[in-house]
Design an enzyme around this catalytic site. Sequence first.
Site, PDB file in Angstrom:
ATOM      1  N   ILE A   1       1.035  -1.063   0.037  1.00 39.16           N
ATOM      2  CA  ILE A   1      -0.086  -0.178  -0.304  1.00 39.16           C
ATOM      3  C   ILE A   1       0.764   1.687  -0.124  1.00 39.16           C
ATOM      4  CG2 ILE A   1      -1.447   1.402   1.590  1.00 39.16           C
ATOM      5  CD1 ILE A   1      -2.861  -1.411  -0.233  1.00 39.16           C
ATOM      6  N   LYS A   2       0.421   2.157  -0.616  1.00 41.51           N
ATOM      7  CA  LYS A   2       1.114   2.969  -0.883  1.00 41.51           C
ATOM      8  C   LYS A   2       0.473   4.384  -0.110  1.00 41.51           C
ATOM      9  CE  LYS A   2       2.408   6.798  -3.464  1.00 41.51           C
ATOM     10  NZ  LYS A   2       2.970   7.520  -5.080  1.00 41.51           N
ATOM     11  N   THR A   3       0.603   5.211   0.906  1.00 44.14           N
ATOM     12  CA  THR A   3      -0.874   6.359   0.917  1.00 44.14           C
ATOM     13  C   THR A   3       0.005   7.281   1.563  1.00 44.14           C
ATOM     14  OG1 THR A   3      -2.616   5.631   2.931  1.00 44.14           O
ATOM     15  CG2 THR A   3      -0.504   5.110   3.699  1.00 44.14           C
TER      16      THR A   3
END
Length: 269
Positions: free
Chosen positions: A176-178
Amino acid sequence: MDGKERRLRKIINKKTGRSLVLAVDHGMALGAMTGIVDIAGTIRTLDATNKVDCWLMTKGIYTHAFDPSGDPGVILRASGGATIAGPELTREGQTADAEEALRLGVDAMATTAFVGSVYEHETLISMARMATECRKWDMPLLGVIGLGKTNEDKKKDPKFIALGARVGAEHGADIIKTYYTETDFEKVVAGCPVPVMIAGGPKCETDLDTLNMIYGALQGGAKGIVMGRNVWQSPHPTALLSAVYGLIHEGMNVKEAADLLAHEVALDH
């Protein structure tokens, strides 16, 4: 060992369990921004440092401007179709498939889901479908959690960011990229069963701000960064890249990284 594990090792350093991913996919929606006008030159300059584990880019840039000296990992941006000139930046659709990714020889794919936006449903369904497609070929999927203009105020809300991270994993993303939240970021990581890496977001005011953000994220359990403009729009991108590498892979604290940055800037002059 299987295909997915082999590809993930091109992204996440086996020794440190972390990754420094440079994103240069911004042009698909924002055009020729400062720092990536000559995108081939930017890639060539930053690649020469040997500090980049992996790149995130579109198929057009991979085909026309990517010529690394070594063999870094590549994540293929596989969603897009909207620009800042259009009516809604969050209306993304699929722009590449797993067969194309395999033919190009990349190591993972990436798609965005805009949680909380008017196109939440469409983009989450697209992420889930891409995850299914990727699994057929042992291709890792980076889930990019976008917000959209209407949710900009929620970027600092750890509950909202934690929701997006968990939802992306639930829909099949392997990483996940957040966004980083200054408070309770460890709760974002704790609630997500796959590695979390932080985006840069808008350009930080100073390089020290960038280092502080990355260090805070790492302390909160992030596995690294998927970041663009905060590196290549820096006044000293190669020096900053060395400092960021020190944080991610060499266990430096912010002072040590800032000292390294200052030292490399001085050498450049």
